[in-house]
Motif scaffolding. Structure first.
Motif, short mmCIF file in Angstrom:
data_model
loop_
_atom_site.label_atom_id
_atom_site.label_comp_id
_atom_site.label_asym_id
_atom_site.label_seq_id
_atom_site.Cartn_x
_atom_site.Cartn_y
_atom_site.Cartn_z
N ARG A 61 0.84 -1.20 0.00
CA ARG A 61 0.00 0.00 0.00
C ARG A 61 0.88 1.25 0.00
NH1 ARG A 61 -3.21 0.04 5.10
NH2 ARG A 61 -4.33 1.75 4.09
N LEU A 62 0.36 2.30 -0.59
CA LEU A 62 1.09 3.56 -0.61
C LEU A 62 1.45 4.00 0.81
CD1 LEU A 62 2.23 6.04 -2.07
CD2 LEU A 62 -0.09 7.03 -1.99
N ALA A 63 0.53 3.84 1.75
CA ALA A 63 0.79 4.25 3.13
C ALA A 63 1.95 3.47 3.74
CB ALA A 63 -0.47 4.07 3.98
N ASP A 64 2.18 2.25 3.28
CA ASP A 64 3.25 1.43 3.85
C ASP A 64 4.61 1.74 3.23
OD1 ASP A 64 1.53 0.13 5.61
OD2 ASP A 64 0.98 -1.37 4.09
N ILE A 65 4.62 2.42 2.07
CA ILE A 65 5.89 2.80 1.46
C ILE A 65 6.61 3.82 2.33
CG2 ILE A 65 6.88 4.02 -0.54
CD1 ILE A 65 4.82 2.60 -2.28
N PHE A 66 5.88 4.53 3.18
CA PHE A 66 6.50 5.47 4.11
C PHE A 66 7.41 4.77 5.11
CE2 PHE A 66 3.06 7.85 2.38
CZ PHE A 66 3.27 9.20 2.63
N ASP A 67 7.24 3.45 5.27
CA ASP A 67 8.04 2.65 6.20
C ASP A 67 7.99 3.23 7.62
OD1 ASP A 67 9.66 0.49 6.86
OD2 ASP A 67 11.52 1.59 6.48
N GLY A 68 6.79 3.62 8.02
CA GLY A 68 6.59 4.13 9.37
C GLY A 68 6.85 5.61 9.54
N ARG A 69 7.36 6.27 8.53
CA ARG A 69 7.65 7.70 8.62
C ARG A 69 6.44 8.51 8.17
NH1 ARG A 69 11.76 4.74 6.55
NH2 ARG A 69 13.84 4.91 7.48
N PRO A 70 6.35 9.78 8.55
CA PRO A 70 5.21 10.59 8.13
C PRO A 70 5.39 11.29 6.79
CG PRO A 70 6.46 11.76 9.80
CD PRO A 70 7.11 10.42 9.66
N GLN A 71 6.65 11.40 6.29
CA GLN A 71 6.90 12.17 5.08
C GLN A 71 7.58 11.31 4.02
OE1 GLN A 71 7.93 16.59 6.39
NE2 GLN A 71 9.19 15.12 7.54
N LEU A 72 7.21 11.56 2.76
CA LEU A 72 7.73 10.73 1.67
C LEU A 72 7.95 11.59 0.43
CD1 LEU A 72 8.28 7.80 0.52
CD2 LEU A 72 5.88 7.84 -0.24
N ILE A 73 9.15 11.47 -0.17
CA ILE A 73 9.44 12.06 -1.48
C ILE A 73 9.46 10.93 -2.50
CG2 ILE A 73 11.09 13.39 -2.85
CD1 ILE A 73 12.26 14.39 -0.16
N VAL A 74 8.78 11.12 -3.62
CA VAL A 74 8.73 10.12 -4.68
C VAL A 74 9.27 10.73 -5.98
CG1 VAL A 74 7.21 8.75 -6.18
CG2 VAL A 74 6.81 8.81 -3.71
N TYR A 75 10.22 10.04 -6.58
CA TYR A 75 10.65 10.41 -7.93
C TYR A 75 10.01 9.43 -8.90
CZ TYR A 75 13.34 11.63 -12.02
OH TYR A 75 13.70 12.05 -13.30
N ASN A 76 9.20 9.94 -9.80
CA ASN A 76 8.56 9.12 -10.83
C ASN A 76 9.51 9.01 -12.02
OD1 ASN A 76 6.07 10.60 -9.37
ND2 ASN A 76 5.48 8.56 -10.06
N HIS A 77 10.13 7.85 -12.16
CA HIS A 77 11.14 7.56 -13.18
C HIS A 77 10.45 7.19 -14.49
CE1 HIS A 77 14.61 5.68 -15.08
NE2 HIS A 77 15.38 5.92 -14.02
N MET A 78 10.81 7.85 -15.59
CA MET A 78 10.23 7.50 -16.90
C MET A 78 10.54 6.05 -17.24
SD MET A 78 10.99 10.90 -19.20
CE MET A 78 10.02 10.28 -20.59
N TRP A 79 9.61 5.43 -17.96
CA TRP A 79 9.79 4.02 -18.36
C TRP A 79 9.18 3.81 -19.73
CZ3 TRP A 79 12.58 0.34 -15.90
CH2 TRP A 79 12.51 -0.95 -16.43
#
Length: 229
Positions: A61-79
């Motif tokens: 889940r998106l919420a679990d990608i935080f790995d317990g932290r409250p803040q998340l930066i995502v780089y969307n890599h072209m494919w």
């Protein structure tokens, strides 16, 4: 090199005066960046759906990608499907981030999300020696919903988590991503700068087609990837 144009040679006092005049503008730019960051901290946010992406260990889940932290930066890599070498700009940009543990002190995490299938994405990560954590949005609308649809570009997004609810707080793309890179910051200090044709440079300065001096995906892999290592 000896035939290149060079800056004029002056005495030390003249150089100090010219540097002091430039420093006024540099300080003004620093204060403006501080003001922009202050405005960014005051942006509203928008609630996100409960997306499920694919990680190295399966669906997540998106919420679990935080790995317990409250803040998340995502780089969307072209494919691009069925391509051995993905976007050189994305590959080179993300190759810079090899030590991200400092974000732990700020309760944050920085990851890559790409439209590529997770197995192919992880294989590419190894090939080019990328050190970040990768996730796939191939089976989710997440990428398209945050400004990085299939085959249509890259983006940076920032999220805030409250419990299991995720909010989107900031987004940029194009040259807006430059603030995250140290490469251009260093290159822009050089007398000749980026040496790209669009830049405002003195007459006779070396200039090349835009992107021509960037490391491509093959060069990144040769320097940092499995074979390079």
């Amino acid at each position: 090199m000896n035939n290149r144009a060079v800056p004029p040679v002056v005495d030390a006092d003249t150089w100090q005066r010219e540097l002091a005049a430039l420093r006024v503008r540099e300080k003004a730019a620093t204060r403006e960046l501080d003001a922009i960051a202050a405005q960014r901290r005051r942006l509203p946010m928008v609630e996100m759906p409960d997306y499920t992406l694919e990680g190295e260990d399966g669906p997540i889940r998106l919420a679990d990608i935080f790995d317990g932290r409250p803040q998340l930066i995502v780089y969307n890599h072209m494919w691009f499907p069925n391509e051995e070498w993905q976007c050189g700009g994305c590959t080179g940009f993300t190759s810079q981030f090899t030590r991200l543990e400092f974000l732990d002190s700020y309760d944050a995490r920085f990851v890559i999300v790409t439209q590529g299938p997770i197995d192919e994405a992880l294989a590419y990560k190894r090939r080019v020696g990328n050190k970040m954590t990768w996730y796939s949005t191939a089976n989710s609308s997440f990428g398209a919903d945050v400004g990085a649809p299939p085959g249509a570009g890259f983006a940076v997004n920032v999220f805030l988590r409250q419990g299991d609810t995720v909010f989107r707080t900031w987004h940029t793309d194009g040259r807006g991503t430059e603030q995250l890179t140290h490469t251009f910051s260093l290159i822009d200090l050089l007398p000749y700068g980026r040496q790209e044709v669009w830049q405002d440079s003195p007459e006779g300065w070396p200039q090349s087609p835009t992107y021509s001096r960037w490391m491509g995906s093959k060069e990144v892999a040769a320097a940092y990837g499995e074979r390079g290592a």
